[in-house]
Design a protein around this motif. Structure first.
Motif, PDB file in Angstrom:
ATOM      1  N   VAL A  21       0.843  -1.201   0.000  1.00  0.00           N
ATOM      2  CA  VAL A  21       0.000   0.000   0.000  1.00  0.00           C
ATOM      3  C   VAL A  21       0.876   1.248   0.000  1.00  0.00           C
ATOM      4  N   ILE A  22       1.886   1.276   0.845  1.00  0.00           N
ATOM      5  CA  ILE A  22       2.784   2.433   0.925  1.00  0.00           C
ATOM      6  C   ILE A  22       3.461   2.685  -0.416  1.00  0.00           C
ATOM      7  N   LYS A  23       3.950   1.619  -1.038  1.00  0.00           N
ATOM      8  CA  LYS A  23       4.621   1.747  -2.336  1.00  0.00           C
ATOM      9  C   LYS A  23       3.690   2.365  -3.379  1.00  0.00           C
ATOM     10  N   LEU A  42      -7.237  -1.963  -4.665  1.00  0.00           N
ATOM     11  CA  LEU A  42      -7.099  -3.401  -4.459  1.00  0.00           C
ATOM     12  C   LEU A  42      -6.072  -3.710  -3.372  1.00  0.00           C
ATOM     13  N   ALA A  43      -4.971  -2.986  -3.353  1.00  0.00           N
ATOM     14  CA  ALA A  43      -3.951  -3.195  -2.323  1.00  0.00           C
ATOM     15  C   ALA A  43      -4.487  -2.843  -0.943  1.00  0.00           C
ATOM     16  N   ARG A  45      -7.635  -2.940  -0.011  1.00  0.00           N
ATOM     17  CA  ARG A  45      -8.607  -3.983   0.373  1.00  0.00           C
ATOM     18  C   ARG A  45      -7.917  -5.281   0.770  1.00  0.00           C
ATOM     19  N   ALA A  46      -6.838  -5.641   0.089  1.00  0.00           N
ATOM     20  CA  ALA A  46      -6.103  -6.858   0.456  1.00  0.00           C
ATOM     21  C   ALA A  46      -5.552  -6.721   1.873  1.00  0.00           C
ATOM     22  N   HIS A  47      -5.003  -5.548   2.181  1.00  0.00           N
ATOM     23  CA  HIS A  47      -4.487  -5.287   3.532  1.00  0.00           C
ATOM     24  C   HIS A  47      -5.616  -5.293   4.552  1.00  0.00           C
ATOM     25  N   ALA A  48      -6.676  -4.565   4.254  1.00  0.00           N
ATOM     26  CA  ALA A  48      -7.796  -4.463   5.190  1.00  0.00           C
ATOM     27  C   ALA A  48      -8.437  -5.820   5.439  1.00  0.00           C
ATOM     28  N   ASN A  49      -8.562  -6.616   4.397  1.00  0.00           N
ATOM     29  CA  ASN A  49      -9.168  -7.928   4.547  1.00  0.00           C
ATOM     30  C   ASN A  49      -8.337  -8.798   5.487  1.00  0.00           C
ATOM     31  N   ALA A  50      -7.027  -8.750   5.342  1.00  0.00           N
ATOM     32  CA  ALA A  50      -6.161  -9.508   6.249  1.00  0.00           C
ATOM     33  C   ALA A  50      -6.335  -9.033   7.689  1.00  0.00           C
ATOM     34  N   GLY A  91      -4.380 -13.122  -4.742  1.00  0.00           N
ATOM     35  CA  GLY A  91      -5.475 -13.096  -5.707  1.00  0.00           C
ATOM     36  C   GLY A  91      -6.174 -11.767  -5.864  1.00  0.00           C
ATOM     37  N   LEU A  92      -6.383 -11.044  -4.774  1.00  0.00           N
ATOM     38  CA  LEU A  92      -7.143  -9.795  -4.853  1.00  0.00           C
ATOM     39  C   LEU A  92      -6.461  -8.740  -5.715  1.00  0.00           C
ATOM     40  N   PRO A  93      -5.239  -8.334  -5.399  1.00  0.00           N
ATOM     41  CA  PRO A  93      -4.626  -7.285  -6.228  1.00  0.00           C
ATOM     42  C   PRO A  93      -4.327  -7.735  -7.660  1.00  0.00           C
ATOM     43  N   ALA A  94      -4.106  -9.033  -7.851  1.00  0.00           N
ATOM     44  CA  ALA A  94      -3.806  -9.544  -9.192  1.00  0.00           C
ATOM     45  C   ALA A  94      -5.073  -9.806 -10.003  1.00  0.00           C
ATOM     46  N   LYS A  95      -6.219  -9.594  -9.392  1.00  0.00           N
ATOM     47  CA  LYS A  95      -7.526  -9.869 -10.017  1.00  0.00           C
ATOM     48  C   LYS A  95      -7.635 -11.336 -10.440  1.00  0.00           C
TER      49      LYS A  95
END
Length: 130
Positions: A21-23, A42-43, A45-50, A91-95
Motif C-alpha cells: 500500500v505504501i509503495k 485493491l492493495a 482492500r487486500a491489507h484491510a481484509n487480512a 489473488g485480490l490485487p492480481a484480479k
C-alpha cells in the motif's frame, strides 16, 4: 505456544501488505484514500481484509491451543490460516478470482471449524481425544 508461530507469520504477511500500500501511495502520490487508483484500491482492500480476518482466527486458534487441543491440530489449522490468507492476498490485487475466492473459502471454513472446535472443547472440558 504454537499459535505464536502463526501469529508471527500473519504479522509478516500484514507488514508485506502494508508495504504494498505504501509503495502504491508513493508511486501515485496519494496520501489519504485511494485517489481513484484501482491498483491502490485493491492493495488497500487486500491489507484491510487480512486485518479483518486474521485477529479473530488467531484468537480462536490460541483459545483452542489453551483448551488443550493436540499440537498437530494447531499446526494444521495455523498453516491453513496462513495459506488461505496468502492466496487471498495474492489473488485480490492480481484480479485472480480463483485464488481470491479459494483464499476466502479457506478462511471462512477455518473460522467455522475453529469456532466449532472451541465450543466442543468447552462443552466436553478437554475430554476430547484425537
Amino acid at each position: 505456544m504454537i499459535t505464536s508461530i502463526y501469529a508471527s507469520l500473519a504479522a509478516l504477511l500484514i507488514v508485506r501488505l502494508t508495504l504494498s500500500v505504501i509503495k502504491l501511495r508513493r508511486k501515485n502520490r496519494v496520501s489519504v484514500g485511494d485517489g481513484g487508483n484501482e491498483g491502490l484500491q485493491l492493495a488497500i482492500r487486500a491489507h484491510a481484509n487480512a486485518v479483518e480476518y486474521i485477529p479473530i482466527a488467531l484468537m480462536l486458534l490460541l483459545t483452542l491451543e489453551l483448551n488443550g487441543a493436540p499440537k498437530i491440530l494447531i499446526h494444521i489449522l495455523g498453516a491453513t490460516l496462513i495459506i488461505g490468507r496468502i492466496l487471498h492476498a495474492i489473488g485480490l490485487p492480481a484480479k485472480d478470482f480463483k485464488k481470491r475466492v479459494l483464499g476466502m473459502q479457506i478462511t471462512i471454513y477455518l473460522l467455522i471449524g475453529l469456532a466449532v472446535l472451541n465450543i466442543l472443547f468447552f462443552v466436553f472440558a478437554g475430554t476430547l481425544k484425537f
